[in-house]
Design a protein around this motif. Structure first.
Motif, PDB file in Angstrom:
ATOM      1  N   ASP A  46     -10.132 -13.327  38.920  1.00 15.55           N
ATOM      2  CA  ASP A  46      -8.668 -13.490  38.907  1.00 15.55           C
ATOM      3  C   ASP A  46      -8.286 -14.874  39.432  1.00 15.55           C
ATOM      4  O   ASP A  46      -7.372 -15.513  38.924  1.00 15.55           O
ATOM      5  CB  ASP A  46      -7.995 -12.420  39.785  1.00 15.55           C
ATOM      6  N   GLU A  47      -8.989 -15.318  40.451  1.00 13.72           N
ATOM      7  CA  GLU A  47      -8.681 -16.600  41.091  1.00 13.72           C
ATOM      8  C   GLU A  47      -9.452 -17.750  40.447  1.00 13.72           C
ATOM      9  O   GLU A  47      -8.986 -18.880  40.416  1.00 13.72           O
ATOM     10  CB  GLU A  47      -9.026 -16.516  42.588  1.00 13.72           C
ATOM     11  N   TYR A  48     -10.647 -17.445  39.958  1.00 12.28           N
ATOM     12  CA  TYR A  48     -11.511 -18.454  39.337  1.00 12.28           C
ATOM     13  C   TYR A  48     -11.838 -18.011  37.903  1.00 12.28           C
ATOM     14  O   TYR A  48     -12.908 -17.443  37.657  1.00 12.28           O
ATOM     15  CB  TYR A  48     -12.811 -18.614  40.141  1.00 12.28           C
ATOM     16  N   PRO A  49     -10.918 -18.253  36.960  1.00 13.82           N
ATOM     17  CA  PRO A  49     -11.101 -17.733  35.590  1.00 13.82           C
ATOM     18  C   PRO A  49     -12.379 -18.231  34.903  1.00 13.82           C
ATOM     19  O   PRO A  49     -12.910 -17.551  34.036  1.00 13.82           O
ATOM     20  CB  PRO A  49      -9.853 -18.245  34.850  1.00 13.82           C
ATOM     21  N   GLU A  50     -12.867 -19.409  35.290  1.00 12.93           N
ATOM     22  CA  GLU A  50     -14.069 -19.958  34.644  1.00 12.93           C
ATOM     23  C   GLU A  50     -15.362 -19.486  35.331  1.00 12.93           C
ATOM     24  O   GLU A  50     -16.453 -19.922  34.962  1.00 12.93           O
ATOM     25  CB  GLU A  50     -14.029 -21.504  34.678  1.00 12.93           C
ATOM     26  N   LEU A  51     -15.230 -18.634  36.325  1.00 14.65           N
ATOM     27  CA  LEU A  51     -16.401 -18.218  37.105  1.00 14.65           C
ATOM     28  C   LEU A  51     -17.445 -17.542  36.221  1.00 14.65           C
ATOM     29  O   LEU A  51     -17.145 -16.646  35.437  1.00 14.65           O
ATOM     30  CB  LEU A  51     -15.958 -17.235  38.210  1.00 14.65           C
ATOM     31  N   ASP A  52     -18.687 -17.960  36.400  1.00 17.28           N
ATOM     32  CA  ASP A  52     -19.820 -17.320  35.729  1.00 17.28           C
ATOM     33  C   ASP A  52     -20.440 -16.329  36.723  1.00 17.28           C
ATOM     34  O   ASP A  52     -21.163 -16.725  37.641  1.00 17.28           O
ATOM     35  CB  ASP A  52     -20.832 -18.391  35.310  1.00 17.28           C
ATOM     36  N   VAL A  53     -20.124 -15.063  36.552  1.00 18.15           N
ATOM     37  CA  VAL A  53     -20.602 -14.032  37.481  1.00 18.15           C
ATOM     38  C   VAL A  53     -22.130 -13.974  37.478  1.00 18.15           C
ATOM     39  O   VAL A  53     -22.758 -13.774  38.523  1.00 18.15           O
ATOM     40  CB  VAL A  53     -19.984 -12.654  37.143  1.00 18.15           C
ATOM     41  N   GLN A  54     -22.725 -14.179  36.308  1.00 19.17           N
ATOM     42  CA  GLN A  54     -24.198 -14.142  36.231  1.00 19.17           C
ATOM     43  C   GLN A  54     -24.828 -15.243  37.082  1.00 19.17           C
ATOM     44  O   GLN A  54     -25.911 -15.076  37.629  1.00 19.17           O
ATOM     45  CB  GLN A  54     -24.669 -14.256  34.770  1.00 19.17           C
ATOM     46  N   GLN A  55     -24.132 -16.366  37.205  1.00 22.41           N
ATOM     47  CA  GLN A  55     -24.615 -17.458  38.051  1.00 22.41           C
ATOM     48  C   GLN A  55     -24.625 -17.020  39.527  1.00 22.41           C
ATOM     49  O   GLN A  55     -25.552 -17.329  40.285  1.00 22.41           O
ATOM     50  CB  GLN A  55     -23.729 -18.699  37.877  1.00 22.41           C
ATOM     51  N   VAL A  56     -23.561 -16.288  39.929  1.00 19.95           N
ATOM     52  CA  VAL A  56     -23.492 -15.761  41.302  1.00 19.95           C
ATOM     53  C   VAL A  56     -24.673 -14.826  41.549  1.00 19.95           C
ATOM     54  O   VAL A  56     -25.359 -14.915  42.576  1.00 19.95           O
ATOM     55  CB  VAL A  56     -22.151 -15.027  41.554  1.00 19.95           C
ATOM     56  N   LEU A  57     -24.938 -13.942  40.582  1.00 22.70           N
ATOM     57  CA  LEU A  57     -26.066 -13.012  40.726  1.00 22.70           C
ATOM     58  C   LEU A  57     -27.387 -13.777  40.795  1.00 22.70           C
ATOM     59  O   LEU A  57     -28.283 -13.422  41.567  1.00 22.70           O
ATOM     60  CB  LEU A  57     -26.102 -12.020  39.551  1.00 22.70           C
ATOM     61  N   GLY A  58     -27.483 -14.846  40.002  1.00 23.42           N
ATOM     62  CA  GLY A  58     -28.689 -15.683  40.008  1.00 23.42           C
ATOM     63  C   GLY A  58     -28.892 -16.362  41.352  1.00 23.42           C
ATOM     64  O   GLY A  58     -30.032 -16.456  41.850  1.00 23.42           O
ATOM     65  N   ASP A  59     -27.793 -16.818  41.965  1.00 21.00           N
ATOM     66  CA  ASP A  59     -27.886 -17.467  43.284  1.00 21.00           C
ATOM     67  C   ASP A  59     -28.404 -16.479  44.337  1.00 21.00           C
ATOM     68  O   ASP A  59     -29.218 -16.839  45.190  1.00 21.00           O
ATOM     69  CB  ASP A  59     -26.508 -18.006  43.716  1.00 21.00           C
ATOM     70  N   VAL A  60     -27.916 -15.238  44.260  1.00 24.44           N
ATOM     71  CA  VAL A  60     -28.379 -14.218  45.221  1.00 24.44           C
ATOM     72  C   VAL A  60     -29.841 -13.870  44.946  1.00 24.44           C
ATOM     73  O   VAL A  60     -30.636 -13.685  45.876  1.00 24.44           O
ATOM     74  CB  VAL A  60     -27.478 -12.959  45.165  1.00 24.44           C
ATOM     75  N   ASP A  61     -30.216 -13.825  43.663  1.00 25.80           N
ATOM     76  CA  ASP A  61     -31.627 -13.559  43.306  1.00 25.80           C
ATOM     77  C   ASP A  61     -32.556 -14.613  43.905  1.00 25.80           C
ATOM     78  O   ASP A  61     -33.666 -14.299  44.349  1.00 25.80           O
ATOM     79  CB  ASP A  61     -31.797 -13.547  41.778  1.00 25.80           C
ATOM     80  N   GLN A  62     -32.084 -15.873  43.909  1.00 23.75           N
ATOM     81  CA  GLN A  62     -32.908 -16.949  44.477  1.00 23.75           C
ATOM     82  C   GLN A  62     -33.107 -16.746  45.986  1.00 23.75           C
ATOM     83  O   GLN A  62     -34.201 -16.960  46.512  1.00 23.75           O
ATOM     84  CB  GLN A  62     -32.266 -18.303  44.207  1.00 23.75           C
ATOM     85  N   LEU A  63     -32.020 -16.334  46.662  1.00 18.76           N
ATOM     86  CA  LEU A  63     -32.139 -16.051  48.105  1.00 18.76           C
ATOM     87  C   LEU A  63     -33.102 -14.898  48.337  1.00 18.76           C
ATOM     88  O   LEU A  63     -33.923 -14.933  49.258  1.00 18.76           O
ATOM     89  CB  LEU A  63     -30.760 -15.707  48.697  1.00 18.76           C
TER      90      LEU A  63
END
Length: 285
Positions: free
Chosen positions: A38-55
């Protein structure tokens, strides 16, 4: 003219609805991350999941030789709270970014529930029996170990004893008359929270921020998500209707408030809302 691909791509609300349809298979991290669209319309949710996967991959390398749950828990807390530096945003607690996982990953600052969602993903990823806890006033996490249960405040990383928890409960119990004969054991406040409840609490935190700031457009976006998540939460129709009224859209306000009136058992509130409805209907005529 929209392309065929555009027509196939779900709206952020449609995407959220697709994630939260079935209680048994809600992907908590993905659904929580998608709230930020809602706040970040261009947000790539899969990228967020990928960042957590890296951690998680880094954490798994650290804990690869560990079989003891307590040892794993200590390694997780060292990694999350100390090495990565995740913690509570004490300077700007009511910043909406504290609820958006993409922002929390970037700043390492959040509120208890957003930090908990990230912590839980890592904990469960190294096979710890970890769950979120809808503790009054402050979301917690807990881990079941062979010799008992550890409750952690995700805001500070502190482990809390039964005495600590009782102390934190006191103001809530007094406010709600849960004292003396009406007192209940601390354990009842430590029930595991289902994913749907966790997401509802995240959304209601944002709702309260937007309501306080009288940011009706953002509040309505949150209400839309709450009503997808909790279709029988009639009070959310009321609150969205009142927000539409503040926005000057009497037609949508009437629609939502009528839905609320049809379903509420709160006679006093029904009277107040009927009075508001009468004003709005006059505005439509």
């Amino acid at each position: 003219m929209s392309s065929f691909l555009d027509r196939l791509t779900p709206t952020p609300l449609g995407y959220f609805a697709s994630l939260v349809g079935d209680d048994d298979s809600i992907p908590l991290l993905e659904a929580a991350a998608s709230i930020a669209q809602d706040e970040y319309p261009e947000l790539d949710v899969q990228q967020v999941l990928g960042d957590v996967d890296q951690l998680l991959a880094r954490l798994r390398r650290r804990t690869a030789d560990m079989s003891d749950s307590l040892e794993k828990l200590r390694a997780l807390n060292q990694f999350f709270f100390r090495d990565l530096g995740f913690g509570g945003n004490v300077n700007n607690y009511y910043d909406p970014d504290n609820s958006y996982l993409n922002a929390v990953l970037k700043t390492r600052r959040g509120i208890p529930i957003s930090l908990a969602v990230l912590w839980l993903e890592l904990a469960q990823g190294i096979d710890l029996k970890a769950r979120g806890v809808n503790f009054p006033g402050h979301f917690m996490v807990k881990v079941n170990l062979p010799n008992g249960q550890v409750v952690i405040d995700p805001f500070s990383g502190q482990s809390l004893s039964r005495e600590d928890l009782s102390e934190r409960l006191e103001p809530y119990k007094r406010r709600n008359g849960l004292v003396d004969d009406f007192d209940v054991p601390v354990g009842l406040y430590l029930q595991p929270a289902p994913s749907r409840e966790i997401l509802a609490r995240m959304l209601r935190n944002l709702k309260e921020i937007h309501r306080t700031q009288e940011d009706w457009l953002r509040l309505i976006a949150i209400q839309d998500r709450l009503l997808i998540l909790l279709p029988d939460a009639w009070v959310e129709y009321r609150d969205r209707g009142l927000a539409w009224a503040e926005m000057g859209d009497a037609r949508l306000a009437v629609q939502d408030l009528e839905t609320y009136i049809e379903h509420t058992d709160d006679l006093l509130d029904r009277e107040a809302i009927n009075s508001r409805l009468a004003e709005l209907r006059r505005a439509l005529n």
